[in-house]
Design a protein around this motif. Sequence first.
Motif, PDB file in Angstrom:
ATOM      1  N   GLU A 124      -4.573  11.353   2.204  1.00  0.00           N
ATOM      2  CA  GLU A 124      -3.872   9.964   2.056  1.00  0.00           C
ATOM      3  C   GLU A 124      -4.837   8.905   2.229  1.00  0.00           C
ATOM      4  N   LYS A 148       9.953   6.022   2.163  1.00  0.00           N
ATOM      5  CA  LYS A 148       9.223   7.292   1.691  1.00  0.00           C
ATOM      6  C   LYS A 148       9.405   7.348   0.258  1.00  0.00           C
ATOM      7  N   THR A 149      10.605   7.176  -0.264  1.00  0.00           N
ATOM      8  CA  THR A 149      10.941   7.223  -1.845  1.00  0.00           C
ATOM      9  C   THR A 149       9.981   6.364  -2.805  1.00  0.00           C
ATOM     10  N   GLN A 195       6.223   7.488  -2.574  1.00  0.00           N
ATOM     11  CA  GLN A 195       6.253   8.491  -3.604  1.00  0.00           C
ATOM     12  C   GLN A 195       6.195   7.836  -4.936  1.00  0.00           C
ATOM     13  N   GLN A 196       6.677   6.854  -5.294  1.00  0.00           N
ATOM     14  CA  GLN A 196       6.584   6.284  -6.439  1.00  0.00           C
ATOM     15  C   GLN A 196       5.611   5.443  -7.063  1.00  0.00           C
ATOM     16  N   GLU A 199       3.443   9.220   3.755  1.00  0.00           N
ATOM     17  CA  GLU A 199       4.687   9.402   3.980  1.00  0.00           C
ATOM     18  C   GLU A 199       5.114   9.758   5.742  1.00  0.00           C
TER      19      GLU A 199
END
Length: 340
Positions: free
Chosen positions: A138, A273-274, A277-278, A304
């Motif tokens: 990360e 969190k979504t 990811q995007q 995340e």
Amino acid sequence: MKKIPITVITGFLGVGKTTLVHNMIKNANGKKIAVLVNEFGEIGIDGDIIKSGCGDDECNLIELANGCICCTVQEEFLPAMLDLIERKNEIDHIVIETSGLAMPKPLIRAVNWPDLKPHITIDSVITVVDAVGMITGELCDRERVQKQRLADDSLDHEIPIEELFLDQLSCADLVLVSKTDLLEAEKLAEVKNLIIKKARPNVKIISIQNGLIDNELLLGIEASTEDDLDNRHSIHEHHHEHHHDHDHDDDINTIVVEYPETADIRQLVATLKTRVQQEEIYRIKGFVNIPNKPMRMVLQGVGERFDYYFDRPWKATEIRKTSLVIIGRNLKSIAETVLS
């Protein structure tokens, strides 16, 4: 004439610098500590968290909002330090928390300016490293960065995340490895071995959890770092010395998302969190207004991994609202998202 010692706290976004400084102030044991916070973004989230560690005492806090004590260090750093020097009889120690996007060496070099050198000295540079971020990648997707370098000659030295990490380690007098409770012993040993390879020889490495460590280990190191600059290699300065064009990564930016309240903190975290990811999001931090709760909630996210907790009651003079600062690359669409 006694110089005011300065401790510089550096490290990438979300490693736990603000939590560390908060605890340093909270456990000052009578020592008068002034804090200078250099944030990336216009809303002073980190400064506000640090202030909560002062209790009922007045907090000696100066906030710089440009997020980059670097090539333009003189614009805000010099006036801020001159202000603190004017009050030197009221200060025992200065702690500077750099932005996660700042390189520490230009700041250290600035201490040698004629207006400052007679009055201040760098007691130490403390670099905080996120153990989990190093293991998971990360901190920096090294494989992706290397592919970019090979594909485009113009990216020879524009590797902002990796470059930041190496410069922050190369300046350290002490390395604190945070979030060690989230790793098994074998993985933690792997992290420390990687740090040993990249840091200066014989730099001490200490594991910490939740930003807790005795101030006796942090203050009074007396490294006089500004007199040892030649032994602290900087990729950033190397490029300037060889007349390479240097562009700050203007693609890294911040956006602020604000709305009146958050009914469900778990739903908010799931939504964030979504988005992580995007999009290429490095850091999320801010305050959350939970309806019918008298306490303000602090929310912080790296990758995340999210943490949230109530830190103090809302003040009568404050506007209760959810306010989040999101730091990443080419952030646009998220500004239009209503996180409710």
